[in-house]
Design an enzyme around this catalytic site. Sequence first.
Site, short mmCIF file in Angstrom:
data_model
loop_
_atom_site.label_atom_id
_atom_site.label_comp_id
_atom_site.label_asym_id
_atom_site.label_seq_id
_atom_site.Cartn_x
_atom_site.Cartn_y
_atom_site.Cartn_z
N ASN A 40 -23.92 -58.82 -68.51
CA ASN A 40 -24.71 -58.10 -69.51
C ASN A 40 -26.20 -58.31 -69.29
O ASN A 40 -27.01 -57.42 -69.57
CB ASN A 40 -24.33 -58.56 -70.91
N CYS A 128 -21.70 -62.49 -80.12
CA CYS A 128 -21.07 -62.03 -78.89
C CYS A 128 -21.86 -60.83 -78.39
O CYS A 128 -23.09 -60.82 -78.52
CB CYS A 128 -19.59 -61.72 -79.10
N SER A 129 -21.22 -59.83 -77.84
CA SER A 129 -21.96 -58.67 -77.34
C SER A 129 -22.49 -57.80 -78.47
O SER A 129 -23.65 -57.39 -78.48
CB SER A 129 -21.06 -57.83 -76.42
N TRP A 132 -19.21 -57.69 -84.06
CA TRP A 132 -18.21 -57.31 -85.05
C TRP A 132 -16.78 -57.56 -84.58
O TRP A 132 -15.84 -57.16 -85.26
CB TRP A 132 -18.37 -55.83 -85.43
N ARG A 134 -15.45 -60.63 -81.76
CA ARG A 134 -15.29 -62.07 -81.56
C ARG A 134 -16.11 -62.88 -82.55
O ARG A 134 -15.68 -63.95 -82.99
CB ARG A 134 -15.66 -62.43 -80.13
N ARG A 174 -10.76 -49.74 -83.56
CA ARG A 174 -9.90 -50.78 -83.02
C ARG A 174 -8.42 -50.52 -83.30
O ARG A 174 -7.55 -50.99 -82.57
CB ARG A 174 -10.30 -52.15 -83.58
#
Length: 349
Positions: A40, A128-129, A132, A134, A174
Amino acid sequence: MTRKRCEEDEHMIAEVRKATTKSTHIYICDCRPALNAQANKAKGKGYEVPEFYENIELSFGNIANIHEIRASSTRLRELVTAPNIEETKWLSNLEATKWLHHVQTVLQEAVKVASIIHNKKSSVVVHCSDGWDRTSQITSLSMLLLDPYYRTLQGFEVLIEKEWISMGHQFQARCCHGTQDITTDYSPIFMQFLDCVWQVMQHSPYVFQFNKYLLTFVAQHLYSCLYGTFLSNNDKERRQSEIRSKTQSIWSHVNSHTTEFLNPLFREKCGVLLPSISMRNIRLWRTTGWHSIPSTGTRTRYLSGSWSWFTCEIRSSRIVMSCRNQKFQPATKIVSMEHHSIAQTSRVS
């Protein structure tokens, strides 16, 4: 490789450190594997550079991304729904799905965060990235371990509303609600969280006011779309669709049938939980109903607007509902508690 600085992030971490009276250190938990964070960074994103921050300790949680979890859940679903399988290969096939490994990794990171807060009296920044998936897993599980309030029936409802729904976990994306095909955004992240809670309940069955059936009930209706609690991706979409006024909250049913979801073995006095997360203690949660969870490819039409059939049976509460070749109409009357009444409940610890 660029080493860009972010003054806003540095200022925020400094303010968090000032608010921490019992420790001069700040711990930053990056839920991603280190290699993913490096990748990233090459795309212009990245992670915190410790030299740019005062008294911080950065660690990576090595938690798999949504694509790995999707692939793992697909393998597990195929395994548990297979009509025939050799008994001698069951354990090796289960290990090959890597589902229990992913559950263990999430639990290990949550226990680590809870241990730092409890033992070192330090603040922990979790990210995390996107924040919403992990992130919600780790923050909600660490709160569950630290605060016995979140192990009560009402507290668990507040935890889900606060750390998942209000924080913007993309339930529609999801879970692929309202679509017939599985997209690349599909991943059972929330199901994995429920699995982690079940694992902790296996380790400490007396410290939860609610029982395991509550987890099964929530898991079933995460995909059934009978309640509006898990519809849409964020609060903006829920307001635009008027979800709160047009649908019933799952907590309305839970709070109207509390005896069905209470643990008779509950012991009220219990503080912080720091369970051992050994693989020998991780078990397969068989009551999640993996047959009803989407797999790759074309999915069953039970989540689309027109149902060819649907039968939902809740044996313990003696509720049986059948829909035969009819349009599904969500309930419009709230039984006892609306969505926002849960979200407005606050907890200061």
